[in-house]
Design a protein around this motif. Structure first.
Motif, PDB file in Angstrom:
ATOM      1  N   TYR A  94      -8.182  -6.171  -5.316  1.00 56.72           N
ATOM      2  CA  TYR A  94      -7.657  -4.524  -5.451  1.00 56.72           C
ATOM      3  C   TYR A  94      -9.152  -3.907  -6.149  1.00 56.72           C
ATOM      4  CZ  TYR A  94      -3.166  -7.117  -5.149  1.00 56.72           C
ATOM      5  OH  TYR A  94      -2.245  -7.106  -4.971  1.00 56.72           O
ATOM      6  N   LEU A  97     -10.616  -2.353  -3.144  1.00 55.01           N
ATOM      7  CA  LEU A  97      -9.836  -1.126  -2.392  1.00 55.01           C
ATOM      8  C   LEU A  97     -10.929  -0.020  -2.706  1.00 55.01           C
ATOM      9  CD1 LEU A  97      -5.910  -2.034  -3.260  1.00 55.01           C
ATOM     10  CD2 LEU A  97      -6.903  -1.771  -1.339  1.00 55.01           C
ATOM     11  N   ASP A  98     -11.129   0.317  -3.698  1.00 54.21           N
ATOM     12  CA  ASP A  98     -11.852   1.825  -3.979  1.00 54.21           C
ATOM     13  C   ASP A  98     -12.344   2.146  -2.477  1.00 54.21           C
ATOM     14  OD1 ASP A  98     -12.984   3.682  -4.475  1.00 54.21           O
ATOM     15  OD2 ASP A  98     -14.193   3.332  -6.694  1.00 54.21           O
ATOM     16  N   ILE A 101     -10.965   2.341   0.737  1.00 50.09           N
ATOM     17  CA  ILE A 101     -10.217   3.069   1.113  1.00 50.09           C
ATOM     18  C   ILE A 101     -11.448   3.644   1.105  1.00 50.09           C
ATOM     19  CG2 ILE A 101      -8.494   4.637   0.204  1.00 50.09           C
ATOM     20  CD1 ILE A 101      -6.910   2.224  -0.738  1.00 50.09           C
ATOM     21  N   PRO A 139      -1.514  -8.783  -0.015  1.00 50.86           N
ATOM     22  CA  PRO A 139      -1.528  -7.188  -0.204  1.00 50.86           C
ATOM     23  C   PRO A 139      -2.222  -6.793   0.842  1.00 50.86           C
ATOM     24  CG  PRO A 139      -3.335  -8.381  -0.593  1.00 50.86           C
ATOM     25  CD  PRO A 139      -2.955  -9.693  -0.104  1.00 50.86           C
ATOM     26  N   GLU A 140      -0.984  -7.481   2.078  1.00 48.95           N
ATOM     27  CA  GLU A 140      -1.949  -6.912   3.830  1.00 48.95           C
ATOM     28  C   GLU A 140      -1.856  -5.190   3.824  1.00 48.95           C
ATOM     29  OE1 GLU A 140       0.131  -9.597   2.990  1.00 48.95           O
ATOM     30  OE2 GLU A 140       1.994  -8.994   4.301  1.00 48.95           O
ATOM     31  N   THR A 141      -0.587  -5.276   3.415  1.00 46.98           N
ATOM     32  CA  THR A 141      -0.154  -3.679   3.764  1.00 46.98           C
ATOM     33  C   THR A 141      -0.935  -2.981   2.829  1.00 46.98           C
ATOM     34  OG1 THR A 141       2.616  -3.823   3.528  1.00 46.98           O
ATOM     35  CG2 THR A 141       1.677  -1.875   2.528  1.00 46.98           C
ATOM     36  N   TYR A 142      -1.714  -2.769   2.033  1.00 50.84           N
ATOM     37  CA  TYR A 142      -2.979  -1.551   1.387  1.00 50.84           C
ATOM     38  C   TYR A 142      -3.980  -2.182   2.621  1.00 50.84           C
ATOM     39  CZ  TYR A 142      -0.842  -3.770  -2.884  1.00 50.84           C
ATOM     40  OH  TYR A 142       0.372  -3.831  -4.096  1.00 50.84           O
ATOM     41  N   TYR A 143      -4.356  -3.062   2.991  1.00 49.18           N
ATOM     42  CA  TYR A 143      -5.523  -2.857   4.021  1.00 49.18           C
ATOM     43  C   TYR A 143      -4.900  -2.059   6.004  1.00 49.18           C
ATOM     44  CZ  TYR A 143      -7.509  -5.865   0.690  1.00 49.18           C
ATOM     45  OH  TYR A 143      -7.974  -6.143  -0.543  1.00 49.18           O
ATOM     46  N   HIS A 145      -2.690   0.058   6.125  1.00 46.45           N
ATOM     47  CA  HIS A 145      -2.539   1.262   5.625  1.00 46.45           C
ATOM     48  C   HIS A 145      -3.923   2.231   5.615  1.00 46.45           C
ATOM     49  CE1 HIS A 145       0.909   4.193   5.235  1.00 46.45           C
ATOM     50  NE2 HIS A 145      -0.256   4.531   3.790  1.00 46.45           N
ATOM     51  N   THR A 146      -5.160   1.521   5.465  1.00 42.34           N
ATOM     52  CA  THR A 146      -6.204   1.955   5.097  1.00 42.34           C
ATOM     53  C   THR A 146      -7.000   2.600   6.760  1.00 42.34           C
ATOM     54  OG1 THR A 146      -6.323   0.881   3.298  1.00 42.34           O
ATOM     55  CG2 THR A 146      -8.541   1.909   4.243  1.00 42.34           C
TER      56      THR A 146
END
Lengths: 330, 358
Positions: A94, A97-98, A101, A139-143, A145-146
């Motif tokens: 996480y 993620l900065d 994204i 955490p796949e959704t975060y990725y 969604h990028t």
């Protein structure tokens, strides 16, 4: 898919390790970087042997800094390198993620498509391993969604090798989530030498006619168990998505058209999980093929619980079979 | 590893005040090099002042003003070779001009037009970084990558005083220290992060003090003294090329313009201090230095200003004459091999655009 024909019996972690050896051998601009990947060979031993084989400059023990790893990887790409970054655990990614994204997914776009950022980010993901907090996330959704990032999640040793190789060779950033539950518990035949499974193609793990169980990663073996459990009641198809972006919509729609019933299984929390995206695609494009509602079996919208409770949280054989039966009875 | 000493506290200066403080001299800068440096300062100043006007005329969007920051930008770039990489923040949006980037490119960036996107490899200038400090790891990675290849290139990252509070600054600086990467961290300490003063940003006595924690030298220079910046960056680049690793350069000034065209600093800034700083702004100080040295006169000044003004006139005309971008651009550049869904989306968009609401 191309390979040299010979097969080896490997665990999923060994298959990934094999892919890294083959790809670092194949392309001298490829390097592996991350926390404890060198001297220790990775906490799951996925990078074992690379430092000895390729040297400390191509299997780099980095400072403990996930944003720094992803950020310096961007700069390494600009210098012509092809970095393969390890995030030590799903939830430890996480802080990165900065960078993912704001830069990894955007940099190519802001150069007008003129500069490539062939970064691979790989990480163990998922629960069922009785670990402390923040070691069992999905955490796949975060990725997915990028924008600008591709995402692959293998479920077998052969796909683990082939998808990781595809990710490393891909000109775009690719995040590979590796089902840590099956790192050592799953063995399978893996092609020796170069082996690439193209991104964007789903795999029919099991053919069936009455209901489709759609999954990826560690939920695929669970769905296969469910298919076994339902044997005699229904003919169950299991579709392994394995590439979340690019997504093989055709395979999803073909299976839905064939069985008319779809249950999507993911272990991530439910709301806006990848199952929701798949369900939306079915609603938009398969409505007349469906004989019942698209059902989801997912984790819940709570933090991943302490491991004495994890079996209640994770999609179980009982929950998947129950969903399939409800749908068949609809 | 070389011993790392506590950062220098005193501000390095070269330019005197034409009165009690004598002028210094930078070794190795001949008359031509001195005038070229002036040319760059004037170009950046002209770009900045014209951009504020263009914004008021509605010809560019919100613009981050860099008035009186030209010395740290031009001083640093002139101290480097063209093979060295520059990683700008939005405060250094026009720094590519010093590497031959057309003014129309930078103006297009501020106009939100995709012609403002460039290939960093064309100029060895990274994209303008909008989020704070997140480009510091990029510069560290580039420098590390060049070092792995045995190339002599160094990287420089520009960022502000507020950026030193960000995790990305810390991770990038620490990576550079560990990898002994040939990196120059150039901190534009103008003492304000929009409205937040430096005292609310750090309890450190100086920002250069942070350098010691990363195992690198830290120096402080007068950020409005172009020759002091030049000398400090040249020294840092020489050390980096010789394998000595990164350096932190704190260029100290005082922001005497709004943060951006959307900002009104009267609510928070010290207006008397602004007036003091404006009276000693960097282009005028260097102008005075060169005149005292006898290498600049009114005629040359006029010629240089005229060239810069003409470049901006042509630049804005060119930027404004660009055709509207095609909708396909929305979809094309995010991926080398776009996922199939994007082609479908583009077809749908074209269909709707081609239709009528009537």
């Amino acid at each position: 898919m191309f390979s040299e024909g010979r097969l080896a019996e490997l665990t999923l972690a060994e298959a990934l390790n094999d892919a890294l050896h083959v790809e670092l051998e194949r392309d001298e601009r490829t390097l592996v970087m991350g926390e404890d990947v060198g001297r220790a060979g990775g906490v799951f031993r996925v990078t074992a042997g690379l430092r000895d084989r390729f040297g400390p400059d191509r299997c780099v023990d980095t400072p403990l800094a996930e944003a720094g790893i992803m950020g310096t990887a961007v700069g390494l790409c600009m210098a012509g390198w092809r970095p393969v970054c390890e995030m030590q655990y799903d939830a430890f990614s996480y802080p990165g993620l900065d960078q993912l994204i704001t830069h990894v997914g955007r940099y190519r776009w802001r150069t007008g498509g003129r500069m490539e950022f062939p970064i691979t980010v790989r990480m163990p993901y998922g629960g069922g391993v009785k670990a402390p907090e923040l070691h069992e996330d999905s955490p796949e959704t975060y990725y997915v969604h990028t924008p600008g990032v591709k995402v692959a999640i293998p479920s077998t040793p052969a796909d683990a090798k082939g998808l990781l190789a595809a990710a490393i060779r891909d000109p775009d950033p690719v995040v590979v989530l590796e089902p840590k539950l099956h790192y050592r518990t799953m063995r399978g035949e893996v092609p020796e030498g170069e082996h690439v499974v193209p991104l964007g193609r789903a795999r029919v793990a099991r053919e069936g006619d009455d209901v489709t169980l759609v999954a990826y990663g560690s939920m695929v073996p669970l769905c296969e168990q469910a298919a076994d459990a339902l044997a005699g009641e229904a003919s169950v198809e299991v579709l392994d998505i394995r590439s979340l972006r690019p997504l093989d919509e055709d395979a999803l729609l073909a299976s839905a058209a064939k069985t008319g019933r779809v249950v999507i299984v993911q272990e991530a929390p439910r709301t806006l999980g990848f199952a929701a995206e798949l369900a939306a695609i079915l609603a938009e494009k398969a409505i007349l093929d469906l004989r019942g509602p698209v059902l989801r079996v997912t984790g819940y919208d709570v933090p991943f619980p302490f491991w004495k409770l994890e079996d209640y949280y994770l999609p179980s054989l009982e929950r998947v079979v129950d969903a399939a039966r409800r749908l068949l009875a609809f | 590893m070389a011993q790392v000493l506590p950062a220098e506290r005193d501000l390095r200066r070269v330019i005197g005040d034409g009165d009690g403080v004598p002028d210094g001299e930078v070794e190795g800068l001949d008359e031509q090099a001195l005038v070229d440096l002036y040319r760059s300062l004037v170009l950046l100043r002209t770009y900045d002042e014209r951009s504020v006007v263009y914004h008021r005329q509605g010809r560019i969007g919100t613009y981050a003003i860099f008035w009186n920051h030209e010395a740290m930008q031009a001083g640093a770039v002139h101290a480097l070779s063209d093979d060295d990489w520059i990683f700008p923040s939005y405060r250094e949006s026009a720094i590519g001009l010093l590497r031959g980037m057309p003014a129309a490119t930078v103006l297009s960036w501020w106009r939100g037009h995709p012609a403002g996107w460039w290939n960093p490899a064309d100029y060895n200038v990274g994209s303008i970084c909008v989020p704070i400090a997140t480009h510091v790891p990029h510069a560290a990675g580039l420098a590390w990558g060049k070092k792995l290849d045995g190339e002599p290139s160094v990287a420089i990252a520009f960022f502000g005083d507020g950026a030193t509070s960000e995790g990305a600054f810390h991770e990038g600086a620490n990576f550079a220290g560990v990898m002994s990467a040939p990196l120059i961290l150039l901190c534009n300490n103008n003492q304000w992060a929009i409205s937040t003063p430096l005292s609310a940003q750090t309890a450190a006595e100086t920002l250069a003090d942070k350098a010691v924690g990363y195992g690198m030298p830290g120096v402080r220079v007068d950020g409005a003294d172009v020759l002091a910046v030049y000398e400090a960056v040249r020294e840092a680049a020489e050390r980096a090329r010789a394998g000595g690793g990164p350096t932190f350069v704190e260029a100290v000034t005082y922001r005497c313009a709004p943060h951006a065209t959307a900002d009104d600093p009267r609510a928070y800034i010290d207006l008397e201090r602004v007036e003091e700083e404006r009276a000693r702004e960097c282009v005028g100080r260097y102008d005075g230095y060169l005149r005292r040295l006898g290498v600049l006169d009114d005629a040359l000044t006029e010629e240089i200003r005229g060239e810069a003004a003409e470049m901006l006139r042509r630049g804005i005309a060119e930027a404004e004459s660009l055709p509207e971008p095609d909708p396909a651009v929305v979809f094309e550049w995010a991926y080398a091999e776009p996922p199939p869904a994007l082609a479908h989306d583009l077809a749908e968009l074209r269909r709707v655009l081609g239709g009528s609401l009537g």
